[in-house]
Scaffold this motif. Structure first.
Motif, short mmCIF file in Angstrom:
data_model
loop_
_atom_site.label_atom_id
_atom_site.label_comp_id
_atom_site.label_asym_id
_atom_site.label_seq_id
_atom_site.Cartn_x
_atom_site.Cartn_y
_atom_site.Cartn_z
N SER A 13 0.86 -1.18 0.00
CA SER A 13 0.00 0.00 0.00
C SER A 13 0.89 1.23 0.00
N GLY B 117 -1.92 5.21 -0.07
CA GLY B 117 -3.34 4.87 0.02
C GLY B 117 -3.82 3.86 -1.00
N ASN B 118 -2.96 3.52 -1.97
CA ASN B 118 -3.38 2.58 -3.01
C ASN B 118 -2.70 1.23 -2.82
N THR B 119 -3.51 0.17 -2.76
CA THR B 119 -2.98 -1.17 -2.47
C THR B 119 -2.97 -2.02 -3.73
N ILE C 270 -8.51 -1.57 -4.33
CA ILE C 270 -7.80 -2.40 -3.35
C ILE C 270 -7.61 -3.79 -3.95
N THR D 267 -5.70 -7.24 -3.06
CA THR D 267 -4.94 -7.86 -1.96
C THR D 267 -5.27 -9.35 -1.84
#
Lengths: 166, 444
Positions: free
Chosen positions: B274, B277-279, B300, B302
């Motif tokens: 991350s 703020g961007n994952t 997101i 993940t």
């Protein structure tokens, strides 16, 4: 410890920390036991003032990282304070409620912390003064399992370097 | 009694020799076969007389070994033990003819006969499995030996062999579970990594509870684990050698790192990073340290997990508006959505058999553990509760561990086990609260 000596100690700590590398020592969290109850006048440059009069915590809707009108009002006041006290650095913690999976909530907390950071930067706070961390659902402040607690846990907390906030 | 071959060599630095010996000549063909994929409802009765102590020094350990083998088999829910008090025949000689009528009379379909000797610091265990109704041996007799402190692993290997012969599936008892041990109140939870045998024995802590740790994962050779720690102040991925506790830190990764897993060949890790703020999902080559970005965009992305052949990665993403499961090439590129039901899907994990993907599903305010085929069809939910999360596969792909969190101010997690049939759900006992289990492969 009296109020005056406590304030002096905190200001000394603040001055010390503000001069040090911001990559270390940011994450102690609750190191200072600050309780401003019953205090008549508070130094506007103090951490007590930041926490009691401005507010270190902003809240989010379910699964959202966008900023509400209330949040923006709080962040405007944070930005004014930070622009006045321009030597301090801050850590923004992003948090989520327990109603999501662990990894997703870390990513969501990161988005929330980043939203707050981006807004403060837009209000003139230097990006280099701001660190962010996400705790996902790992650090709830309210422990019940219903909306009254979940709404408190969906939060971003601005911690002024030196250990305040929750 | 011909010695056929030696099956394994060293295990975790300890010698563990397995020798198979031939079944008696002129034996019948066994007919007992248990289907673990859904046919079994009534547990199959078996008898396991206390293994014969071939010298006085081995009496106590023979009792313990017999008990652990029985407990392993009972934990599957597939078997039921005929109480020893009901046995008609005793077994006092490993090579004596089996009195099948006596075992048939008490409806013992399978019979496990074993013997233990302990001499000169060497523990030797041999066993035979019999199909009582066919009056036939199931496979060759097997002899295992190792150092006496290894008696639990030897017991688990016997139970694995019995399970394999009765079900046609590989066993899973000689395996480890790494997990997060939790103590303290909900708003001040302390977490540390712990490791234990599949049945909870031999628990050891791998970290202190000074720093928050999350989601450990075994390497394919079971020697290393990946996990996430807040030791530096932000979540970062660490690799620990389970024997030496030596750490590798992935220092040059930016931002926050979490949700790591090994590739099936052990050469790479896949994780989420991350940044601002961007994952997104990345791989890191463990030899070169080279980082490759697999996803991009503001969503997101993940919880990545490799397919067993290493060619594909299943992960969760909210790119379509809500958390759903996607499959992409292990090199990144286009991803295909595979989950289409109501609700949100998370934490996909590819079965070691390659046939199924286990996941967490959140729908209607409840959490479920489920499985689906790798194309997303034939979704089945196995559990439901306030929070059921983060499945991990048994080495044979037939059982899932996950953690269940109770609700309320005293809410806390415990590890649970469930078969992919949805049956045999039970809590896995741990000394304190426990979450984020990861099952090793079968130990070598």
């Amino acid at each position: 410890m009296t109020y005056l000596t406590k304030t002096a100690a905190i200001m000394a700590l603040l001055a010390t920390v503000a001069c040090t590398d911001t990559t270390g020592g940011l994450f102690g969290g609750n190191g200072s036991d600050i309780n401003g109850a019953g205090i008549g006048s508070i130094d506007e440059a103090s951490l007590e003032y930041f926490q009691a009069s401005i507010g270190s915590t902003v809240l989010f809707e379910v699964d959202q990282s966008s900023l509400s009108a209330d949040t923006i009002a709080t962040l405007n006041a944070q930005a004014v304070w930070l622009n006045t006290n321009s030597t301090v650095s801050i850590l923004i913690e992003g948090h989520a409620d327990e109603q999501g999976t662990r990894e997703y909530n870390i990513a969501l907390g990161s988005k929330r912390a980043s939203s707050v950071r981006d807004y403060l930067v837009s209000q003139g706070v230097a990006d280099s003064r701001i660190s962010i961390v996400s705790y996902g659902k790992e650090r709830p402040v309210a422990v019940c399992s219903n909306i009254s607690c979940w709404s408190q846990n969906r939060r971003a907390v601005t911690i002024v370097n030196g250990g305040m906030g929750v | 009694m011909a010695v056929l071959h030696r099956i394994t060599g060293t295990a975790l630095g300890l010698m563990l020799a397995i020798i198979a010996f031939a079944a008696p000549v002129n034996a019948q063909q066994p007919t007992l076969k248990i289907d673990v994929t859904g046919g079994v409802v009534e547990p199959v009765p078996f008898a396991i007389p206390v293994f014969i102590a071939e010298n006085p020094a081995s009496a106590a350990i023979a009792n313990n070994i017999t008990r652990v083998i029985a407990e392993d088999l009972l934990s599957t829910g597939l078997f039921r033990e005929i109480p020893k008090a009901a046995h008609i025949s005793g077994v006092s000689n490993f090579n004596a003819p089996v009195q099948f009528a006596d075992w048939r009379a008490i409806n013992s379909q399978a019979l496990i006969v074993g013997a233990v000797s302990s001499t000169n610091g060497r523990l030797t265990v041999k066993f035979r499995l019999w199909d009582v109704f066919a009056q036939a041996p199931m496979g060759d007799g097997v002899q295992l030996s190792g150092s006496p402190e290894n008696w639990r692993r030897i017991s688990h290997k016997v139970a694995d062999a019995v399970y394999a012969r009765l079900t046609g599936e590989t066993g899973y008892f000689d395996s480890k579970i790494v997990f997060v041990s939790e103590t303290g109140p909900k708003n001040d939870r302390r977490k540390r990594l712990a490791i234990m045998d599949h049945d909870g024995a031999g628990l050891a802590y791998l970290t202190s509870d000074e720093h928050l740790v999350l989601a450990p994962r075994f390497s394919p050779n079971n020697r290393d684990i990946l996990y996430t720690s807040y030791e530096s102040g932000v979540p970062r991925v660490y690799m620990m050698n389970v024997d030496t506790l030596q750490l590798r830190v992935f220092e040059n990764l930016p931002g926050m790192g979490f949700a790591p897993r090994f590739s099936p060949d052990g050469g790479k890790i896949v994780l989420s990073i991350s940044e601002r703020g961007n994952t997104d999902i990345y791989t890191v080559d463990l030899s070169s340290g080279q980082r490759t970005r697999l996803t991009s965009g503001p969503s997101i992305d993940t919880a990545p997990s490799f397919s067993p052949d290493g060619q594909q990665i299943v992960f969760e993403s909210d790119r379509g508006g809500s958390q759903q499961l996607y499959v992409m090439s292990a090199n990144g590129g286009d991803a295909k959505r595979i989950s289409f039901g109501n609700g949100r899907y998370a934490t996909p994990v590819w079965s070691p058999r390659g046939d199924l993907i286990a996941f967490t599903k959140i729908v209607g305010g409840r959490f479920h553990i489920g499985v689906m085929r790798v194309d997303g069809t034939q979704e089945r939910l196995l559990t439901a509760s306030f929070i059921d999360e983060a499945p991990t596969w048994s080495p044979n792909g037939r059982v899932l561990l996950f953690f269940r969190v109770s609700s309320g101010a005293n809410g806390a997690p415990q590890i649970y086990s469930v078969d992919i049939t949805g049956r045999n759900m039970h809590m896995v006992p741990t000394p304190s609260f426990a979450s984020d289990p990861a099952w090793s492969g079968l130990l070598k």
